[in-house]
Design an enzyme around this catalytic site. Sequence first.
Site: not given
Lengths: 173, 173, 173
Positions: C13, C40, C54
């Site tokens: 997405g 990350a 997150h």
Amino acid sequence: MLQAGSRMTLVLGGARSGKSAYAEALIEAAPAPWTYCATAQAFDDEMVERIALHRARRPEGWVTRDVPMALPEAVAAAPGPVLVDCLTLWLTNLILAEADVGAAAEALRAACRAAPGPVVLVGNEVGLGIVPENALARRFRDAAGRLHQQLAQDCDRVVFMVAGLPMIVKGQA
Amino acid sequence: MLQAGSRMTLVLGGARSGKSAYAEALIEAAPAPWTYCATAQAFDDEMVERIALHRARRPEGWVTRDVPMALPEAVAAAPGPVLVDCLTLWLTNLILAEADVGAAAEALRAACRAAPGPVVLVGNEVGLGIVPENALARRFRDAAGRLHQQLAQDCDRVVFMVAGLPMIVKGQA
Amino acid sequence: MLQAGSRMTLVLGGARSGKSAYAEALIEAAPAPWTYCATAQAFDDEMVERIALHRARRPEGWVTRDVPMALPEAVAAAPGPVLVDCLTLWLTNLILAEADVGAAAEALRAACRAAPGPVVLVGNEVGLGIVPENALARRFRDAAGRLHQQLAQDCDRVVFMVAGLPMIVKGQA
């Protein structure tokens, strides 16, 4: 076309994917008067031309409200079916004006829920390219994604336009 | 695979989404000879390499026509199934040559309708990122969106490729 | 939610399309312990903030592995359901380190096949905008597209997120 019971629709898609024409057809399937909430601001000749093209396509029966910022108020005041075209420019205007985007989004959601007729919201999907180098562009696409997610929760129909054709993401065609 | 009665297919998708491989498989499901209309122009080493990779994947039975501009003529002259790969580079070539894009699009639509066998058209979806700062890029993505919409109207099958997999937008798999 | 028999899921997405929240919900439908493979690297304040957001969303029951590069090893070592968030940053790290992307992709595929529990992989679709002017960005989006195609072949479920909602590309919801 607009099914009975379809209260709120989100029409997403890329540039020139047929979002506006599809959204207009949804509204025109319900009885007039139809309210067109236009959020574009004509800063330059390119935008003037785009706005004129969009207006020229709409038949009689439409009342246009130019609401670069005061979109929730216009949705709340609409007497019947209402089209918002588009969320993307509204969000751009809010960010450039350093307005409270979160509060504006909540106001829009409340206005949509309270609207007497069907509501169709058009938005550009802008998050499917390479991460922009420009920090403002990154902030904008994050805000757009969040707004679309919030509205999609409220909608009973969400479509993703590809080449003028709707792909059903939520609900029924 | 290519169903009986599927006359014209539009295969859209992003970079490296598996458009070409899928489109080739559709064509190869019909009897040869297969015509490959290649619109790429090798301006630099990167393009030379991309073109070579695409060619290396195609088995015997393909006839390649290099048509950076004269695509409608090549589609019209194809004796059997014809693959156009891709619309995006053709449109780029037309715009860079300052050709009449509208007239070229109409010529392509007419050629597709008149083709004796199935036609599969490949195009890059380029309108789902942040609005480009470059005016030419904006003009290009508007033109691409319009072209895709026009061709999608004529097609009995439209697919949107994601990670090498087809999502059906119109018609059947 | 996570159906019995769904071994490997790819969640694609755009930016802020709800990929991570959806992927976490899939994992949490299976019995803990849940392994979160975070790829990350916090180079700047913006990334520090994104990572913190997150983490704050994840409830008890998650074990986080910070694996900017050693993702295949972490997937192989997970005792139960494992979430990879995200492929895009992992690929970025590999390319910036001039690692062998093809070999790394094969190692990841092998680790996913050998994992004892369900695997959910999150990736950004980045190939649907205008071709980037930056050569590194073009190389990156090609690599991302190839990686997604390879993993999608192995997966029994692939979803494309739009406005927080899953569109099923392969398998069942």
